[in-house]
Each structure stands twice: as structure tokens, then as C-alpha cells.
Design a protein around this motif. Structure first.
Motif, PDB file in Angstrom:
ATOM      1  N   ARG A 213       0.973  -1.427   0.403  1.00  0.00           N
ATOM      2  CA  ARG A 213       0.100   0.123  -0.166  1.00  0.00           C
ATOM      3  C   ARG A 213       1.047   1.224  -0.058  1.00  0.00           C
ATOM      4  O   ARG A 213       2.562   1.082   0.130  1.00  0.00           O
ATOM      5  CB  ARG A 213      -1.430   0.348   1.509  1.00  0.00           C
ATOM      6  N   GLU A 214       0.159   2.359   0.238  1.00  0.00           N
ATOM      7  CA  GLU A 214       0.657   3.655  -0.247  1.00  0.00           C
ATOM      8  C   GLU A 214       0.600   4.137   0.571  1.00  0.00           C
ATOM      9  O   GLU A 214       1.296   5.708   0.666  1.00  0.00           O
ATOM     10  CB  GLU A 214       1.032   4.402  -2.395  1.00  0.00           C
ATOM     11  N   ASP A 215      -0.125   4.252   1.723  1.00  0.00           N
ATOM     12  CA  ASP A 215      -0.361   5.556   2.741  1.00  0.00           C
ATOM     13  C   ASP A 215      -0.574   4.695   4.145  1.00  0.00           C
ATOM     14  O   ASP A 215      -1.069   4.839   5.140  1.00  0.00           O
ATOM     15  CB  ASP A 215      -2.123   5.625   2.504  1.00  0.00           C
ATOM     16  N   TYR A 216       0.948   4.081   4.176  1.00  0.00           N
ATOM     17  CA  TYR A 216       1.402   3.649   5.487  1.00  0.00           C
ATOM     18  C   TYR A 216       1.981   4.763   6.320  1.00  0.00           C
ATOM     19  O   TYR A 216       2.083   5.406   5.468  1.00  0.00           O
ATOM     20  CB  TYR A 216       2.471   2.741   5.659  1.00  0.00           C
ATOM     21  N   LEU A 217       1.636   5.136   7.878  1.00  0.00           N
ATOM     22  CA  LEU A 217       2.640   6.227   8.290  1.00  0.00           C
ATOM     23  C   LEU A 217       3.252   5.242   9.324  1.00  0.00           C
ATOM     24  O   LEU A 217       2.619   4.465  10.946  1.00  0.00           O
ATOM     25  CB  LEU A 217       1.390   6.863   8.867  1.00  0.00           C
ATOM     26  N   MET A 218       4.690   5.931   9.678  1.00  0.00           N
ATOM     27  CA  MET A 218       5.626   5.501  10.554  1.00  0.00           C
ATOM     28  C   MET A 218       5.890   6.504  11.247  1.00  0.00           C
ATOM     29  O   MET A 218       5.868   7.482  11.194  1.00  0.00           O
ATOM     30  CB  MET A 218       6.388   4.728   9.921  1.00  0.00           C
TER      31      MET A 218
END
Length: 265
Positions: A213-218
Motif C-alpha cells: 500500500r502507499e498510505d502507511y504511516l511510520m
């Protein structure tokens, strides 16, 4: 001894920082932010976290001291009204310190690049607005397929922070371990996780492999990262350690009691 002073912008912290500078200068200490031997933060845990990341490349030679001006601080041994006592302790410094484990974080991205971070408290991987699906490996062996809002991996000193709010255990900082806690996991007949915090030994590591996915938050401590597509996130106890100058014993469980329970009856 060269001392760096880092303060937050609050009026109380600025006043304490000014008093500290004046007294240290009068006592003959060398003040400066380049290559210090001791870093004194004035504020709270957030101020100390910022200083830790600022000097993350010098952890082998730097000791930290926290001066507390707010309501709660796990990394701050001194209060703002104890500036004089702190200066006296520094004058009798013999190199005494206590060290705590850190979290080593390595991210591998879809474009075959990577990034490396150190965390004093914790690192998280999350999705907002949708469910995160993620394979969890321990020591490169598949453990579970997680489904939920995200996962948090913390150090023992970080166990009293975000990890605790996710149901994690409070861990004494003398234990070289890392803790994995779930953030709002989904558990039903279709999806099943351990649904409990996990403590990993110092020779173990956890690898998170999220669904593409391209919407991960770390996050790494207080820093929020919006990375490119992540292939894997590997977390383990770091070889580096953080060192705090210790001039008086502050019992860890007294800190916990004071922070979360209150004055003894």
C-alpha cells in the motif's frame, strides 16, 4: 567537561535554562552544543527525545541529564528549582552513569532503498482510514498475519509511553528486551492474532511485512514519517545504548507509582 543545554520554548523552561547557564558559567564549565560531554535538557520528556535524536551519532561519548519543568517526566531526574544542586553535582562528576537499551529500526522500501533509525521510546507502523494487514515474523519465522490499525514496538523505557496505552506491560529498563503491542487488532472467526503484548529477548527480532500500500504511516519516537511503499520493517534491540549521568538514585518503580498512581496513602 563541555556541556550543551537544550530547552523547549516554554517560559518556565527558558527561565530555568537561563539560570542554569549563568550558574554553570560562574562555576567555570565550558558551554557549547558542538561535541559536548553532557547534554542537559530543560523541559520534559519531549525535549529530551529531541536532544537524543540530535546527538544520536554521539551516543558513545555523550551523557544526558533531564531537568523537568512540567507535570510528568520519566527521563528527567531534576526539577527546575534544583538547578543549584545539579551544578554542585556536576562539579563532583566522576563519570557516573546508567545506560538503557534502544530500538534499532531498519526499513526496506519498494524501490530497493533502505533507511535506518534509532528510537529511545518506540516505533509504530499504522494505516489511517483503513485496516492494515501485515505479516509478522519473529527471527525470520512467520508468526501471524495481523489485521488492525497498526503495531507498536517499544523499548523498556518506552513501555510507559504509547505502548502502555495499547495495553502493553511496564518493563524495568534494566531488561534488554523489546515489546510488541497491537493497535486495535481485529479478532473474529476470520482474522486471528495473538491479541496480547509480546516480549522479545535481546537476540530476537521482529519483522513487519505489510500488504503493499502507499498510505502507511511510520513513527520513530515523536517523529512522524510518510515513507514510500514499505516492503519490510525490522526491529531489534540496538547495539547502541543511551547513557544518563546519574548523581542520585531514582527508583524506576517510584517513578511509575508517582506518574500513574499518585501519592501513597
Amino acid at each position: 567537561m563541555k556541556i550543551a543545554i537544550i530547552s523547549n520554548s516554554g517560559a518556565k523552561s527558558q527561565a530555568a535554562s537561563t539560570a542554569l547557564r549563568q550558574q554553570l558559567t560562574a562555576a567555570g564549565f565550558d558551554l557549547g552544543t558542538k561535541q559536548p560531554d553532557v547534554v542537559i535538557t530543560v523541559g520534559g520528556d519531549g525535549t529530551l527525545l529531541s536532544a537524543f535524536h540530535r546527538y544520536a551519532d554521539s551516543l558513545a561519548t555523550v551523557r544526558f541529564i533531564g531537568v523537568h519543568t512540567g507535570h510528568l517526566g520519566f527521563y528527567t531526574d531534576w526539577r527546575d528549582y534544583e538547578i543549584g544542586d545539579l551544578v554542585t553535582a556536576l562539579q563532583h562528576d566522576a563519570g557516573q552513569s546508567v545506560s538503557y537499551p534502544l530500538l534499532d529500526v531498519r526499513a526496506e522500501f519498494a524501490d530497493h532503498t533502505s533507511a535506518h533509525y534509532l528510537a529511545l521510546n518506540e516505533a509504530t507502523l499504522r494505516r489511517y482510514g483503513s485496516t492494515m494487514r501485515c505479516d509478522v515474523d519473529i527471527r525470520d519465522n512467520f508468526f501471524e498475519n495481523f489485521r488492525g490499525d497498526g503495531l507498536c514496538v517499544s523499548t523498556p523505557t518506552g513501555s510507559t509511553a504509547y505502548s502502555k496505552s495499547n495495553g502493553g506491560a511496564v518493563i524495568h529498563p534494566r531488561l534488554d528486551a523489546l515489546q510488541v503491542t497491537e493497535i486495535a487488532s481485529i479478532n473474529n472467526r476470520v482474522f486471528r492474532t495473538l491479541a496480547a503484548p509480546m516480549l522479545l529477548a535481546p537476540d530476537e527480532w521482529v519483522t513487519l511485512k505489510p500488504e503493499p500500500r502507499e498510505d502507511y504511516l511510520m513513527t520513530v519516537d515523536q517523529f512522524t514519517l510518510d515513507p514510500q511503499p514499505i516492503v519490510s520493517l525490522t526491529l531489534k534491540v540496538a547495539q547502541e545504548r543511551v547513557h544518563f549521568a546519574q548523581y542520585r538514585h531514582m527508583h524506576f518503580w517510584d517513578r511509575v507509582e508517582d506518574a500513574f498512581i499518585g501519592a501513597k496513602q
